[in-house]
Structures are given as C-alpha cells and as structure tokens.
Design a protein around this motif. Structure first.
Motif, PDB file in Angstrom:
ATOM      1  N   ALA A   1      -7.139  16.560  22.881  1.00  0.00           N
ATOM      2  CA  ALA A   1      -6.667  16.235  21.530  1.00  0.00           C
ATOM      3  C   ALA A   1      -5.350  16.337  21.292  1.00  0.00           C
ATOM      4  O   ALA A   1      -4.426  17.279  21.775  1.00  0.00           O
ATOM      5  CB  ALA A   1      -7.519  17.069  20.649  1.00  0.00           C
ATOM      6  N   ILE A   2      -4.614  15.443  20.656  1.00  0.00           N
ATOM      7  CA  ILE A   2      -3.294  15.455  20.413  1.00  0.00           C
ATOM      8  C   ILE A   2      -3.114  15.435  18.895  1.00  0.00           C
ATOM      9  O   ILE A   2      -3.780  14.553  18.066  1.00  0.00           O
ATOM     10  CB  ILE A   2      -2.640  13.977  20.719  1.00  0.00           C
ATOM     11  CG1 ILE A   2      -2.829  13.781  22.118  1.00  0.00           C
ATOM     12  CG2 ILE A   2      -1.026  13.962  20.659  1.00  0.00           C
ATOM     13  CD1 ILE A   2      -2.123  12.590  22.905  1.00  0.00           C
ATOM     14  N   ILE A   3      -2.633  16.344  18.242  1.00  0.00           N
ATOM     15  CA  ILE A   3      -2.172  16.683  16.821  1.00  0.00           C
ATOM     16  C   ILE A   3      -0.574  16.514  16.673  1.00  0.00           C
ATOM     17  O   ILE A   3      -0.019  16.809  17.549  1.00  0.00           O
ATOM     18  CB  ILE A   3      -2.946  17.892  16.469  1.00  0.00           C
ATOM     19  CG1 ILE A   3      -2.547  18.965  16.952  1.00  0.00           C
ATOM     20  CG2 ILE A   3      -4.431  17.771  16.637  1.00  0.00           C
ATOM     21  CD1 ILE A   3      -3.226  20.376  16.420  1.00  0.00           C
ATOM     22  N   GLY A   4      -0.469  16.405  15.558  1.00  0.00           N
ATOM     23  CA  GLY A   4       0.910  16.250  14.990  1.00  0.00           C
ATOM     24  C   GLY A   4       1.327  15.699  13.798  1.00  0.00           C
ATOM     25  O   GLY A   4       0.375  14.690  13.404  1.00  0.00           O
ATOM     26  N   HIS A   5       2.304  15.847  13.092  1.00  0.00           N
ATOM     27  CA  HIS A   5       2.598  15.066  11.730  1.00  0.00           C
ATOM     28  C   HIS A   5       2.677  13.792  11.974  1.00  0.00           C
ATOM     29  O   HIS A   5       2.629  13.197  13.274  1.00  0.00           O
ATOM     30  CB  HIS A   5       4.091  15.530  11.541  1.00  0.00           C
ATOM     31  CG  HIS A   5       4.057  16.869  11.006  1.00  0.00           C
ATOM     32  ND1 HIS A   5       3.483  17.112   9.762  1.00  0.00           N
ATOM     33  CD2 HIS A   5       4.782  17.980  11.063  1.00  0.00           C
ATOM     34  CE1 HIS A   5       3.669  18.579   9.445  1.00  0.00           C
ATOM     35  NE2 HIS A   5       4.649  19.071  10.194  1.00  0.00           N
ATOM     36  N   ASN A   6       2.526  13.026  11.078  1.00  0.00           N
ATOM     37  CA  ASN A   6       2.747  11.507  10.955  1.00  0.00           C
ATOM     38  C   ASN A   6       4.339  11.384  11.527  1.00  0.00           C
ATOM     39  O   ASN A   6       5.191  12.060  11.127  1.00  0.00           O
ATOM     40  CB  ASN A   6       2.688  10.956   9.582  1.00  0.00           C
ATOM     41  CG  ASN A   6       1.142  10.945   9.093  1.00  0.00           C
ATOM     42  OD1 ASN A   6       0.460  10.800  10.096  1.00  0.00           O
ATOM     43  ND2 ASN A   6       0.818  10.976   7.977  1.00  0.00           N
ATOM     44  N   GLY A   7       4.311  10.280  12.520  1.00  0.00           N
ATOM     45  CA  GLY A   7       5.570  10.086  13.062  1.00  0.00           C
ATOM     46  C   GLY A   7       6.097  11.111  14.059  1.00  0.00           C
ATOM     47  O   GLY A   7       7.243  11.155  14.437  1.00  0.00           O
TER      48      GLY A   7
ATOM     49  N   ALA B   1     -12.220  19.465  21.567  1.00  0.00           N
ATOM     50  CA  ALA B   1     -11.620  19.205  22.678  1.00  0.00           C
ATOM     51  C   ALA B   1     -11.524  20.564  23.818  1.00  0.00           C
ATOM     52  O   ALA B   1     -11.872  21.610  23.437  1.00  0.00           O
ATOM     53  CB  ALA B   1     -10.313  18.708  22.553  1.00  0.00           C
ATOM     54  N   GLN B   2     -11.279  20.204  24.735  1.00  0.00           N
ATOM     55  CA  GLN B   2     -11.044  21.445  25.825  1.00  0.00           C
ATOM     56  C   GLN B   2      -9.460  21.869  25.920  1.00  0.00           C
ATOM     57  O   GLN B   2      -9.065  22.781  26.407  1.00  0.00           O
ATOM     58  CB  GLN B   2     -11.502  20.863  27.167  1.00  0.00           C
ATOM     59  CG  GLN B   2     -13.013  20.926  27.486  1.00  0.00           C
ATOM     60  CD  GLN B   2     -13.468  19.576  28.212  1.00  0.00           C
ATOM     61  OE1 GLN B   2     -12.493  18.935  28.983  1.00  0.00           O
ATOM     62  NE2 GLN B   2     -14.515  19.146  27.961  1.00  0.00           N
ATOM     63  N   ARG B   3      -8.707  20.890  25.474  1.00  0.00           N
ATOM     64  CA  ARG B   3      -7.283  21.197  25.328  1.00  0.00           C
ATOM     65  C   ARG B   3      -6.654  20.450  24.217  1.00  0.00           C
ATOM     66  O   ARG B   3      -6.893  19.511  23.892  1.00  0.00           O
ATOM     67  CB  ARG B   3      -6.789  20.652  26.886  1.00  0.00           C
ATOM     68  CG  ARG B   3      -5.312  20.993  26.885  1.00  0.00           C
ATOM     69  CD  ARG B   3      -4.874  20.325  28.124  1.00  0.00           C
ATOM     70  NE  ARG B   3      -3.422  19.772  28.332  1.00  0.00           N
ATOM     71  CZ  ARG B   3      -2.900  19.135  29.147  1.00  0.00           C
ATOM     72  NH1 ARG B   3      -3.684  18.504  29.938  1.00  0.00           N
ATOM     73  NH2 ARG B   3      -1.760  18.743  29.025  1.00  0.00           N
ATOM     74  N   VAL B   4      -5.657  21.251  23.684  1.00  0.00           N
ATOM     75  CA  VAL B   4      -4.962  20.707  22.308  1.00  0.00           C
ATOM     76  C   VAL B   4      -3.444  20.460  22.730  1.00  0.00           C
ATOM     77  O   VAL B   4      -2.847  21.631  23.174  1.00  0.00           O
ATOM     78  CB  VAL B   4      -5.374  21.207  21.321  1.00  0.00           C
ATOM     79  CG1 VAL B   4      -4.519  20.697  20.054  1.00  0.00           C
ATOM     80  CG2 VAL B   4      -6.816  21.431  20.779  1.00  0.00           C
TER      81      VAL B   4
ATOM     82  N   VAL C   1       5.018  20.927  21.329  1.00  0.00           N
ATOM     83  CA  VAL C   1       5.329  22.166  21.043  1.00  0.00           C
ATOM     84  C   VAL C   1       4.454  23.439  21.389  1.00  0.00           C
ATOM     85  O   VAL C   1       4.711  24.581  21.570  1.00  0.00           O
ATOM     86  CB  VAL C   1       5.724  22.301  19.663  1.00  0.00           C
ATOM     87  CG1 VAL C   1       7.052  21.438  19.194  1.00  0.00           C
ATOM     88  CG2 VAL C   1       4.552  21.583  18.703  1.00  0.00           C
ATOM     89  N   GLN C   2       3.283  22.860  21.633  1.00  0.00           N
ATOM     90  CA  GLN C   2       2.080  23.738  21.975  1.00  0.00           C
ATOM     91  C   GLN C   2       1.262  22.964  22.902  1.00  0.00           C
ATOM     92  O   GLN C   2       0.852  21.783  22.679  1.00  0.00           O
ATOM     93  CB  GLN C   2       1.314  24.153  20.951  1.00  0.00           C
ATOM     94  CG  GLN C   2       2.085  25.561  20.204  1.00  0.00           C
ATOM     95  CD  GLN C   2       1.167  26.089  19.125  1.00  0.00           C
ATOM     96  OE1 GLN C   2       0.378  26.554  19.364  1.00  0.00           O
ATOM     97  NE2 GLN C   2       1.868  25.697  17.795  1.00  0.00           N
ATOM     98  N   ASP C   3       0.332  23.644  23.848  1.00  0.00           N
ATOM     99  CA  ASP C   3      -0.364  23.028  24.974  1.00  0.00           C
ATOM    100  C   ASP C   3      -1.126  24.285  25.205  1.00  0.00           C
ATOM    101  O   ASP C   3      -1.049  24.924  26.101  1.00  0.00           O
ATOM    102  CB  ASP C   3       0.389  22.526  25.754  1.00  0.00           C
ATOM    103  CG  ASP C   3      -0.554  21.918  26.864  1.00  0.00           C
ATOM    104  OD1 ASP C   3      -1.762  21.826  26.837  1.00  0.00           O
ATOM    105  OD2 ASP C   3       0.140  21.007  27.935  1.00  0.00           O
ATOM    106  N   ASP C   4      -2.655  24.220  24.600  1.00  0.00           N
ATOM    107  CA  ASP C   4      -3.489  25.179  24.833  1.00  0.00           C
ATOM    108  C   ASP C   4      -4.920  24.985  24.617  1.00  0.00           C
ATOM    109  O   ASP C   4      -5.177  23.626  24.262  1.00  0.00           O
ATOM    110  CB  ASP C   4      -2.927  26.235  23.856  1.00  0.00           C
ATOM    111  CG  ASP C   4      -3.191  27.741  24.736  1.00  0.00           C
ATOM    112  OD1 ASP C   4      -4.123  27.940  25.504  1.00  0.00           O
ATOM    113  OD2 ASP C   4      -2.244  28.699  24.505  1.00  0.00           O
ATOM    114  N   ILE C   5      -5.794  25.874  24.573  1.00  0.00           N
ATOM    115  CA  ILE C   5      -7.333  25.682  24.168  1.00  0.00           C
ATOM    116  C   ILE C   5      -7.148  25.695  23.059  1.00  0.00           C
ATOM    117  O   ILE C   5      -6.455  26.368  22.032  1.00  0.00           O
ATOM    118  CB  ILE C   5      -8.028  26.599  25.148  1.00  0.00           C
ATOM    119  CG1 ILE C   5      -7.605  28.095  24.839  1.00  0.00           C
ATOM    120  CG2 ILE C   5      -8.228  26.475  26.698  1.00  0.00           C
ATOM    121  CD1 ILE C   5      -8.930  28.821  25.057  1.00  0.00           C
ATOM    122  N   PRO C   6      -8.331  24.963  22.338  1.00  0.00           N
ATOM    123  CA  PRO C   6      -8.510  24.808  20.906  1.00  0.00           C
ATOM    124  C   PRO C   6      -8.299  26.161  20.037  1.00  0.00           C
ATOM    125  O   PRO C   6      -7.606  26.457  18.988  1.00  0.00           O
ATOM    126  CB  PRO C   6      -9.776  24.006  20.622  1.00  0.00           C
ATOM    127  CG  PRO C   6     -10.062  23.611  21.755  1.00  0.00           C
ATOM    128  CD  PRO C   6      -9.327  24.088  22.784  1.00  0.00           C
TER     129      PRO C   6
END
Lengths: 277, 265
Positions: free
Chosen positions: A35-41, A205-208, A217-222
C-alpha cells in the motif's frame, strides 16, 4: 524475487520547476501487497504511472518482471500490469459490460473464440456475468470497478495497480472490490500495489510505504505504521468522513455524541438535531 | 431525461431485429434512393406496401412511427405547400400573383408528402430495431473501403461508440449540474430568451470542464489497457450475414424491378 525494481529514479513534470522524484529507489517483491499512502501531491499517482510507462522518467531505471522499461518495451511492460483508476465512469470504454472487458483483449489481438471464454471467466470471477449486457449507466460504482477488475483479470497480468480505486465507492462497493483483490493476491499470488487514503484498504497490505514529497518516509508492516495513531492524518490517511464532520461541528460549538457514528448514523442524528432543540 | 434522441431502440426478437445491421443500413439507404423513382400512384402504393410490410415484420407498435413524423410535420407541410402553389401544369383552379393552384401541383404535393412519410417510417424502423452500437458497427464495416484513401475508419468507429457510451453519462451529469445551479438560484426555462440563454452558461461551463477531465482520464485508462491505435485489434462484437438478410435484399431488389416497370406503365 523482486517484480518491480526502481533505481535512482528522477522525474519532474514538464511545466513544473521542482523535482517530483530525485534519486528514488524502491523494490517490490513478487506476490506482495504493497500500500502506498501519502498526502495529495506526495507523488503516489505519479509513481505508479511511471511504473506503467504512462509517464517517462528523466533518468533512472525501472524494471518490471525482468523487463527494463524503455520506449520500445513499454507495451510489454503494460501487458504485465493491470491498472484500476479512481473514477469508475472514466475508465469504462465499452458500451456494455462484456464489451468493456473485451476492450483490453481486443487491443492484445486475442482471437475471438478465446476472447469469448476469457470474458465469461473473468466476469464470473467478479460476479458480474449476469450483468454482461448492461450499459454502464445501469451499474453502481462498485459494479463498474468490478467490471474494470474483470477487464484486468481477463488479460492475466502479474501486477495489479489500484490508483485510489475504491475512493469513490460506497462501503459495500468498496468491500466487494477489496474482497476480489484479496483473493487475487492470496490465491493467485498476484502482486498488488494500492494507492489509498482508506485505513481498511491499507490494513489489507503486507507492507505500507508512506510517501512525502517524492521520498519514502516510512516503510513497514501496517501494524507498525498504524500504531502512530493520531499522526495518521499527517501521513495522509483519512479518518472516516463522519469523524471529520464531527470535528468540524465541534469547532462550530455544536454538541455531538461522543460515540463513533457511521455515515448513516450521522445522517439520522443530523436530521433529528433541529427538532430535538 | 435519458430517453431523448438515442434511446429510440426498442429491443425485440422479430425478423427485422435479428437482421444484420449492415443489411438494414444498406436497405434503408437503398429505399431512400429508389423512392425517387416512383412517379405515379401505383408505384407509391407499392412502396407503402413494402414499408407497412416491414413494419409488420418488425412487430413494433405503430405509435412510434407517428411519433417519428410529428417533430417534422411543419417542415413537411411547408414543402408540400410550396409544391402545391408553385408548380404549374394541367387544369388551373385558382391563381393569385405568383401563386397558382393547379392539378399537377396538387398531385406533386401529395407525392412529396408520401415521400416524406415513407422515408421517416423507414428510417424510424431502422433506429427502432437496431441498437445504436450495432449501427456504429455497421458503419465501420461499410466504410472499410475508405481505408484505401487513408480514412481512419477504426478510429472513427471507436469515437462513435465512445460518444454513444457517454451520452447517458453526460446527461446524468447535466441533470446534476442543473440541480446544483437551481439550488443556487438559477432559473432554467424561465424569463426572456436572453435570460434563458444566460442561464445556460453556468450549465455549459462546468459540463465542458468535466468532459475534458473525463476525456483525459479515459485516454490514460485506454493506454494502460494496451490501446495503441485501431490497427491489429481483434473484434469482440461480430455480426453475421444470414439467409434472412439475403432474403431481405432480394425483396427490395424485386420491388425495384416492379417499380421500374410501373414507371413506364
């Protein structure tokens, strides 16, 4: 084994001054749900468009399923990837359900006899075969996204990319789409890359990966990511709409019930509010 | 909304419904051409028989055809009146300045009226029994020879089918924007013509903007799904030319032969 490998990626949009990505690196394992998360932009959509070759990087190397992405290999790369976009209406090309599923197969020049079988199988897979002759206006958003998924399943890709694919759906539609993705990921071991603002979806997800300004900025399990609690909003995950509305109402000095309200609960409470006073 | 223009197709399972859309399209054009060969009442009776026969075979409610004529009635009457008052010949019944009411004028007027009605009935029959998409498919097939002179036939037909697919979507959107603007105090369909035209602006601008966004999204989605131009694609929808289509064409050719015979009665 890494199915997607991004090395030293640099990219900026032609009309912009700032770099969207500078020396960006990311590896995605085969069969993984990322899963890729983050602000708009923050560059999420740009990133997946780069992976699919819909945008061309300035420099750096993207390898998908062993194929290095170049202007010559872009169609081979795209044949490995299925993408579902945000707006269910704007990716429905066919005049009706089966036509839309067939669109990708027609592009790949699959013979008609095989198309008939694959369209049917894909539609049965997502539970939409009985709607085969329905036009898009007669479908709900969730049904349209399931058709979009069927269009991808029919093409037998290795990677599915969801670009906020559930963000315009109601809770039931969202669930039905996620259900299918979960199955594709677990049973058929398809790699899933999902861009999302939705906590439920990210927790599948298995990884976010949390993106900010084109950097990881972060890369880890949910579980690890979500343990940050209140700072979720900061990293771009949205609290449910009813909670956001509640906060706004409190700012207006309106008393709201403390317990969590679903969207329907919120509506009920709202329309009764005036007569109660 | 939603039932306007393209929603004329009435699903059914008659001989006419099952015909190949190419056959129906060709025969409709053919009919419009041969109608100009008719020059006496016997030939018009023949063409009416053909039209009524086709309508009966399609088993579609006759009211649809009357509805098809209604919006054009003023155009028809105007043309008929021109014919009646401006053509001369035969016994003259009445004369006033450039106008004259003659025997030939009356006959010609009646013929023009019949021609209009027949053409409208036949083309209505085509759109009632053939899905818009099938017509688009038929056009693609019939335009194939134009590929030789570099007409982008595949692209034109894809554009046509995407346009058809988005008509209901854009209508929904129009209704939504109208409601949104009404809630902000815009009055549609009220006031002077100038006011009504002005009221359309806050409707068209958001509709244009969103259409362009849609087009861009759609282009991206199509590219992601491997679309790279019309060449080398296979086709999912196919139409088969069947015995019924050949028979239909045969009937029309026979009518043409009788018509040519009746002409020189």
């Amino acid at each position: 084994m890494d199915i997607v490998e991004i090395k030293n990626l640099t990219f900026k949009y032609p009309q912009q001054e700032v770099q969207n990505f500078n020396n960006f690196n990311l590896k995605i394992k085969k069969g993984e749900w990322l899963a890729i998360i983050g602000h708009n932009g923050s560059g999420k959509s740009t990133l997946v468009r780069l992976i699919d070759g819909l945008l061309a990087p300035e420099s750096g190397e993207i390898t998908v399923s062993g194929i290095k992405l170049t202007p010559e290999s872009v169609w081979d790369v795209r044949s490995k990837i299925g993408m579902v976009f945000q707006n269910p209406d704007n990716q429905f090309v066919g005049a009706n359900v089966e036509d839309d599923v067939a669109f990708g197969l027609e592009n790949a020049a699959i013979p008609r006899e095989e198309m008939l079988i694959r369209v049917r199988q894909a539609l049965e897979r997502v539970g939409m075969w009985e709607f085969a002759d329905h036009e898009p206006v007669r479908l709900s958003g969730g049904q349209k996204q399931r058709v979009a998924l069927a269009g991808i399943i029919a093409l037998k890709p290795e990677i599915i990319i969801l670009d906020e694919a559930t963000s315009m759906l109601d809770p039931e539609g969202r669930q039905s789409v996620l259900e299918i993705i979960r199955e594709l990921n677990q049973v058929e071991h398809l790699t899933v890359i999902s861009i999302t603002h939705d906590i439920d979806e990210a927790s599948n997800a298995q990884r976010v990966v949390v993106l900010d300004d084109g950097k990881i900025v972060q890369d880890d399990i949910p579980a690890k990511i979500f343990s940050h609690g209140a700072s979720l909003v900061k990293i771009g995950l949205e609290p449910p709409f009813s909670e956001k509305l509640k906060e706004e109402l409190i700012k207006q000095e309106i008393k709201v019930p403390d317990e969590y309200l679903t969207k329907e609960g919120m509506v009920d409470w709202l329309w009764q509010l005036f007569s109660k006073q | 909304m939603g039932k306007v223009l393209l929603g004329r197709y009435v699903p059914g399972d008659s001989i006419v419904h099952r015909m190949d859309p190419r056959a129906k399209l060709i025969l409709s054009f053919f009919f419009i051409v041969i109608i100009f060969l008719a020059n006496n009442w016997q030939s018009y009776v023949l063409l009416f028989a053909l039209t009524i026969g086709s309508i009966l075979a399609a088993r579609v409610n006759f009211a649809f055809f009357i509805k098809g004529v209604r919006p054009l009635i003023w155009l028809i009457l105007f043309t008929v009146l021109l014919q009646i008052f401006f053509s001369s010949g035969g016994t003259v019944f009445w004369r006033w300045g450039p106008f004259n009411l003659s025997y030939y004028g009356l006959i010609n007027g009646a013929y023009v009226f019949c021609r209009f009605v027949l053409i409208i009935f036949m083309s209505t029959l085509l759109t009632l029994t053939t899905a818009p998409l099938a017509i688009a498919d038929a056009l693609e097939k019939l335009m194939m020879p134009l590929k030789k002179i570099k007409v982008p036939v595949y692209e034109i037909s894809l554009m046509l089918s995407i346009a058809l697919r988005f008509v209901p979507t854009l209508m929904d959107e129009t209704a939504k924007i109208m409601n949104a603007q009404r809630s902000r105090g815009v009055n549609f369909g009220e006031g002077s013509i100038m006011q009504q035209i002005k009221a359309v602006v806050p409707l068209l601008v958001p509709l244009f903007v969103s259409s362009f966004n849609r087009a861009e999204d759609l282009a991206t989605a199509m590219e992601a799904r491997g679309y790279r131009g019309g060449e080398g694609r296979t086709k999912y929808r196919v139409h088969y030319w069947q015995t019924g289509d050949t028979a239909g064409c045969a009937v029309f050719v026979i009518v043409l032969i009788i018509l040519l015979f009746l002409r020189h009665w």
